[in-house]
Design a protein around this motif. Structure first.
Motif, PDB file in Angstrom:
ATOM      1  N   ARG A 101      28.125  18.591 -42.993  1.00 43.50           N
ATOM      2  CA  ARG A 101      26.623  18.322 -43.572  1.00 43.50           C
ATOM      3  C   ARG A 101      26.329  18.139 -45.305  1.00 43.50           C
ATOM      4  O   ARG A 101      25.098  17.620 -45.241  1.00 43.50           O
ATOM      5  N   PHE A 102      27.619  16.733 -44.900  1.00 44.76           N
ATOM      6  CA  PHE A 102      27.140  16.290 -46.842  1.00 44.76           C
ATOM      7  C   PHE A 102      25.978  15.802 -46.866  1.00 44.76           C
ATOM      8  O   PHE A 102      26.150  14.415 -46.438  1.00 44.76           O
ATOM      9  N   GLN A 103      25.262  15.797 -48.315  1.00 48.52           N
ATOM     10  CA  GLN A 103      24.199  14.937 -48.873  1.00 48.52           C
ATOM     11  C   GLN A 103      24.342  14.350 -50.038  1.00 48.52           C
ATOM     12  O   GLN A 103      24.779  16.140 -50.908  1.00 48.52           O
ATOM     13  N   ALA A 104      24.942  13.548 -50.962  1.00 49.53           N
ATOM     14  CA  ALA A 104      25.031  13.748 -52.398  1.00 49.53           C
ATOM     15  C   ALA A 104      24.031  13.839 -52.476  1.00 49.53           C
ATOM     16  O   ALA A 104      23.885  14.228 -53.909  1.00 49.53           O
ATOM     17  N   SER A 105      22.882  14.319 -52.643  1.00 53.10           N
ATOM     18  CA  SER A 105      21.281  14.356 -53.019  1.00 53.10           C
ATOM     19  C   SER A 105      21.757  16.145 -53.215  1.00 53.10           C
ATOM     20  O   SER A 105      20.891  16.431 -54.181  1.00 53.10           O
ATOM     21  N   LEU A 106      22.032  16.643 -52.415  1.00 55.00           N
ATOM     22  CA  LEU A 106      22.322  18.044 -52.722  1.00 55.00           C
ATOM     23  C   LEU A 106      23.187  18.450 -53.578  1.00 55.00           C
ATOM     24  O   LEU A 106      23.148  20.021 -53.687  1.00 55.00           O
ATOM     25  N   ILE A 107      24.440  17.586 -53.935  1.00 57.75           N
ATOM     26  CA  ILE A 107      24.868  18.104 -55.349  1.00 57.75           C
ATOM     27  C   ILE A 107      23.998  18.423 -56.069  1.00 57.75           C
ATOM     28  O   ILE A 107      22.944  17.488 -56.417  1.00 57.75           O
ATOM     29  N   PRO A 108      24.680  20.372 -57.073  1.00 59.89           N
ATOM     30  CA  PRO A 108      23.470  20.258 -57.783  1.00 59.89           C
ATOM     31  C   PRO A 108      23.980  19.220 -59.359  1.00 59.89           C
ATOM     32  O   PRO A 108      25.595  18.695 -58.857  1.00 59.89           O
ATOM     33  N   ASP A 109      22.919  19.952 -60.078  1.00 65.57           N
ATOM     34  CA  ASP A 109      23.025  18.668 -61.208  1.00 65.57           C
ATOM     35  C   ASP A 109      24.037  19.431 -62.475  1.00 65.57           C
ATOM     36  O   ASP A 109      24.741  20.359 -61.925  1.00 65.57           O
ATOM     37  N   ALA A 110      25.034  18.205 -62.528  1.00 68.10           N
ATOM     38  CA  ALA A 110      26.723  18.814 -62.740  1.00 68.10           C
ATOM     39  C   ALA A 110      26.318  18.761 -64.572  1.00 68.10           C
ATOM     40  O   ALA A 110      27.111  19.690 -65.376  1.00 68.10           O
ATOM     41  N   GLY A 111      25.041  18.738 -65.156  1.00 70.41           N
ATOM     42  CA  GLY A 111      24.793  18.966 -66.249  1.00 70.41           C
ATOM     43  C   GLY A 111      25.705  18.461 -67.505  1.00 70.41           C
ATOM     44  O   GLY A 111      25.952  19.287 -68.518  1.00 70.41           O
ATOM     45  N   GLY A 112      26.237  17.245 -67.562  1.00 67.49           N
ATOM     46  CA  GLY A 112      27.080  16.671 -68.189  1.00 67.49           C
ATOM     47  C   GLY A 112      28.632  16.556 -67.590  1.00 67.49           C
ATOM     48  O   GLY A 112      29.317  15.597 -68.006  1.00 67.49           O
ATOM     49  N   LYS A 113      28.510  17.297 -67.208  1.00 68.76           N
ATOM     50  CA  LYS A 113      30.311  17.089 -66.319  1.00 68.76           C
ATOM     51  C   LYS A 113      29.986  16.220 -65.228  1.00 68.76           C
ATOM     52  O   LYS A 113      29.085  15.581 -64.505  1.00 68.76           O
ATOM     53  N   THR A 114      31.874  16.177 -65.179  1.00 71.28           N
ATOM     54  CA  THR A 114      32.684  14.903 -63.618  1.00 71.28           C
ATOM     55  C   THR A 114      31.953  16.072 -63.319  1.00 71.28           C
ATOM     56  O   THR A 114      32.609  17.213 -62.393  1.00 71.28           O
ATOM     57  N   VAL A 115      31.525  15.069 -61.676  1.00 72.47           N
ATOM     58  CA  VAL A 115      31.488  15.943 -59.989  1.00 72.47           C
ATOM     59  C   VAL A 115      32.623  15.199 -60.117  1.00 72.47           C
ATOM     60  O   VAL A 115      33.782  13.938 -59.791  1.00 72.47           O
ATOM     61  N   VAL A 116      33.619  16.000 -59.520  1.00 76.06           N
ATOM     62  CA  VAL A 116      35.003  15.499 -58.336  1.00 76.06           C
ATOM     63  C   VAL A 116      35.235  16.976 -57.038  1.00 76.06           C
ATOM     64  O   VAL A 116      34.823  17.242 -56.837  1.00 76.06           O
ATOM     65  N   LEU A 117      35.180  15.858 -56.208  1.00 73.69           N
ATOM     66  CA  LEU A 117      35.112  16.042 -53.987  1.00 73.69           C
ATOM     67  C   LEU A 117      36.749  16.133 -54.007  1.00 73.69           C
ATOM     68  O   LEU A 117      37.266  16.141 -54.592  1.00 73.69           O
ATOM     69  N   GLN A 118      36.646  17.200 -53.329  1.00 70.38           N
ATOM     70  CA  GLN A 118      37.997  17.756 -52.848  1.00 70.38           C
ATOM     71  C   GLN A 118      38.244  18.681 -51.402  1.00 70.38           C
ATOM     72  O   GLN A 118      37.005  18.826 -50.993  1.00 70.38           O
ATOM     73  N   CYS A 119      39.090  17.806 -51.018  1.00 76.39           N
ATOM     74  CA  CYS A 119      38.732  18.088 -49.595  1.00 76.39           C
ATOM     75  C   CYS A 119      40.915  19.317 -48.711  1.00 76.39           C
ATOM     76  O   CYS A 119      41.071  19.879 -50.317  1.00 76.39           O
ATOM     77  N   ALA A 120      41.304  18.805 -47.708  1.00 71.45           N
ATOM     78  CA  ALA A 120      42.295  19.498 -47.953  1.00 71.45           C
ATOM     79  C   ALA A 120      43.433  18.393 -47.980  1.00 71.45           C
ATOM     80  O   ALA A 120      44.825  18.748 -48.737  1.00 71.45           O
ATOM     81  N   GLY A 121      42.929  17.063 -47.768  1.00 76.79           N
ATOM     82  CA  GLY A 121      44.605  16.197 -48.386  1.00 76.79           C
ATOM     83  C   GLY A 121      43.831  14.903 -49.038  1.00 76.79           C
ATOM     84  O   GLY A 121      45.141  14.183 -49.240  1.00 76.79           O
TER      85      GLY A 121
END
Length: 111
Positions: free
Chosen positions: A52-72
């Motif tokens: 269900r991933f949509q980039a537009s739904l990622i919360p505001d990171a407030g200047g932090k780096t957004v890092v994505l992660q999964c199983a592998g």
């Protein structure tokens, strides 16, 4: 670095992610499915399943780096491709996913 669909993605190691988490410098997004997330995840991660991933739904990171992660690493790279298609400025994921995190002896939380 590697990419699916021709895009290049920045990979960070488990040790690098751990340091960023300790510095409160990262918004960690786990793209595994809800049941996988409940079975064990990195503390502080938010769950946004790839199905269900949509980039537009990622919360505001407030200047932090957004890092994505999964199983592998494959699904987080696929999510990064979706970010690139949406022109979202998100380009980093955890190399080896939570498997690499566990192999590094780093803790997970359940629930």
């Amino acid at each position: 670095m590697f990419g699916f669909g021709g895009n290049k993605h920045k990979e960070i190691s488990a040790a690098e992610l751990n340091a960023m988490l300790k510095d409160d410098a990262v918004l960690l997004v786990d793209v595994r499915e809800v049941d996988e997330f409940s079975d064990g995840h990195i503390a502080g991660a938010i769950n946004m399943p790839l199905s269900r991933f949509q980039a537009s739904l990622i919360p505001d990171a407030g200047g932090k780096t957004v890092v994505l992660q999964c199983a592998g690493g494959k699904r987080s790279a696929m999510a990064l491709d979706k970010c690139a298609s949406a022109q979202a400025a998100i380009e980093t994921h955890l190399a080896g996913g939570i498997g690499a995190w566990k192999s590094a002896g780093l803790p997970i939380v359940r629930g």
